[in-house]
Design a protein around this motif. Structure first.
Motif, short mmCIF file in Angstrom:
data_model
loop_
_atom_site.label_atom_id
_atom_site.label_comp_id
_atom_site.label_asym_id
_atom_site.label_seq_id
_atom_site.Cartn_x
_atom_site.Cartn_y
_atom_site.Cartn_z
N THR A 59 37.33 81.11 65.21
CA THR A 59 37.11 79.78 64.66
C THR A 59 37.98 78.74 65.35
O THR A 59 37.56 77.60 65.53
N LEU A 60 39.19 79.14 65.76
CA LEU A 60 40.03 78.24 66.55
C LEU A 60 39.33 77.85 67.85
O LEU A 60 39.24 76.68 68.20
N HIS A 343 36.48 62.71 68.50
CA HIS A 343 36.69 63.64 69.61
C HIS A 343 37.50 64.86 69.20
O HIS A 343 37.56 65.85 69.94
N LEU A 344 38.12 64.81 68.01
CA LEU A 344 38.95 65.92 67.53
C LEU A 344 38.27 66.68 66.39
O LEU A 344 38.81 67.68 65.90
N ARG A 345 37.09 66.26 66.00
CA ARG A 345 36.46 66.79 64.80
C ARG A 345 36.20 68.29 64.87
O ARG A 345 36.45 69.03 63.92
N GLY A 346 35.71 68.76 66.00
CA GLY A 346 35.41 70.18 66.13
C GLY A 346 36.65 71.03 65.97
O GLY A 346 36.64 72.07 65.29
N ARG A 347 37.76 70.61 66.59
CA ARG A 347 38.98 71.40 66.51
C ARG A 347 39.60 71.37 65.12
O ARG A 347 40.15 72.37 64.66
N VAL A 348 39.49 70.26 64.41
CA VAL A 348 40.00 70.20 63.04
C VAL A 348 39.20 71.14 62.14
O VAL A 348 39.76 71.90 61.35
N VAL A 349 37.87 71.12 62.26
CA VAL A 349 37.03 72.04 61.50
C VAL A 349 37.38 73.49 61.86
O VAL A 349 37.48 74.36 60.99
#
Length: 411
Positions: A59-60, A343-349
């Motif tokens: 997931t990371l 631009h950071l949304r995927g990594r936060v999820v």
């Protein structure tokens, strides 16, 4: 609002339904294939843990893949690899015989499927804000519908899975699972949506690991996300063994695969109604109160189930627990979407998801041997009582008040 403007979000919801249904079938198919060999809850735990342990790392990297490679592309690649991992079960059985589908093979394939699945889920979830804006929906509505569809998938999947196992057998059931992922790929292939294509790399670190660290730092430094991640970590660690090991063990011992499907369907049906209802209840009940009620209710229903009452009461408790917890993921989604830059949304999820799964393997390691040695009732209680205590502790966490603070979504 025209149907064309709702097209992207309908495609995303449909793809989530198909991929989720495939995962729903797998939830009971993999443990069943193990348990029908020798009835060992320990070996079922090994396979369930194999399907859980990769989620922490996967997931990371899924979040980073979405931000670096693009949401639409990652969704399709993930579903392709997930489909191949489950199709390998009947292929191996046809090539080398059913005996070759042993615990080691099942654990390996479950681990591969678990490694690929998070990327698809993360990709679809991160496309929701743009799809919601295109459809003229609020984020609360989009998240409510998305989580309702996710729960619907786990109604359809386990129900179909139980019936297919009873009629076709566990091995052939995997063909249907693979087909659901193929349909999901086709739906996302038809999607055209701003922000879903090749991302702008100028705002991303050159090295992927540096990008992952950036996501970790963002979640840890934002107090409300940090607390939500820790709560979810405990909840998943306590709940996952019940769904992945204890229920399959209980119903395998009774030789009732269809009843296992019914219980998992009741959980998801409750979650479906709860998630849909959140779009209405959010107008009257704040997010903090909704979350506290969810954790406490889930602990209470798990405690009742621990005494292994008659099936109708188990079904009722499963539905009530699912209903109470249905609004939680829409709340989590809203907080991530309104706090994280685009631009950071995927990594936060991805970070939030990986932290949620971190305790899953620990719970499975404990649950399997405990069920074999102390019995199912004791093991259920060992999971349900800490859930109740978590709800009581959460009442006194001031950070949860931040859930109801007004926030302007970042660019």
């Amino acid at each position: 609002m025209s149907t064309g403007e709702r097209g992207p979000i309908l495609l995303i919801l449909s793809a989530a339904l198909m991929a989720g249904a495939g995962n729903g079938i797998s939830i009971i198919a993999f443990p069943w294939l193990v348990l029908q060999r020798n009835g060992s809850a320990l070996e079922a735990s090994v396979v369930a843990m194999a399907a859980t342990l990769p989620l922490l790392v996967a997931t990371l990297f899924a979040g980073a893949a979405v931000d670096y490679l693009g949401r639409r592309r990652v969704s399709m690649i993930s579903d392709l690899l997930s489909g191949l991992s489950v199709a390998a079960v009947p292929v191996i059985a046809l090539t080398f015989g059913v005996e070759a589908v042993n615990v080691a093979v099942l654990a390996t394939l479950a681990a591969l499927g678990a490694f690929f699945d998070p990327a698809g889920m993360t990709a679809r979830e991160t496309m929701l804000p743009e799809a919601a804006a295109r459809a003229g929906w609020t984020l609360d509505k989009a998240n409510s519908y998305y989580e309702a569809v996710f729960n619907l998938a786990y109604i359809v999947g386990p129900g179909i899975g139980g019936l297919l196992i009873a009629t076709l057998g566990g091995v052939n059931t995997m063909w249907v699972t693979a087909a659901t992922f193929a349909v999901s790929i086709g739906l996302i292939a038809a999607l055209r949506l701003a922000g879903a294509g090749v991302p702008d790399r100028t705002e991303l670190p050159d090295r992927v690991w540096a990008g992952i660290v950036e996501g970790l730092r963002f979640v840890w430094n934002l107090r409300v996300l940090r607390v939500l991640a820790l709560i979810d970590l405990v909840v998943v660690g306590l709940y996952m063994p019940m769904e992945s090991v204890l229920f399959p063990k209980y119903f395998t011992d009774r030789d009732e695969p269809a009843q296992l499907g019914w219980v998992l369907m009741a959980l998801s049906l409750g979650g479906l109604v709860g998630a849909l209802g959140y779009a209405v209840t959010s107008r009257f009940v704040n997010r903090r109160a909704t979350m506290l009620a969810a954790v406490l209710t889930l602990g209470a229903t798990m405690t009742v189930i621990a005494f292994l009452p008659p099936l109708p009461l188990i079904l009722a408790m499963a539905a009530i627990g699912g209903f109470a917890y249905g609004p939680i993921q829409p709340i989590y989604n809203y907080v991530m979407q309104t706090r994280a830059p685009q631009h950071l949304r995927g990594r936060v999820v991805g970070v939030m998801g990986s932290l949620a799964y971190a305790a899953g393997p620990v719970g499975l390691i404990v649950a399997g041997p405990l069920a074999d040695s102390a019995g199912l009732r004791t093991t259920f209680l060992a999971l349900s009582i800490p859930m109740l205590l978590l709800g009581l502790v959460a009442v006194f966490l001031p950070t949860l008040r931040d859930l109801d603070e007004p926030v302007t979504p970042p660019d």
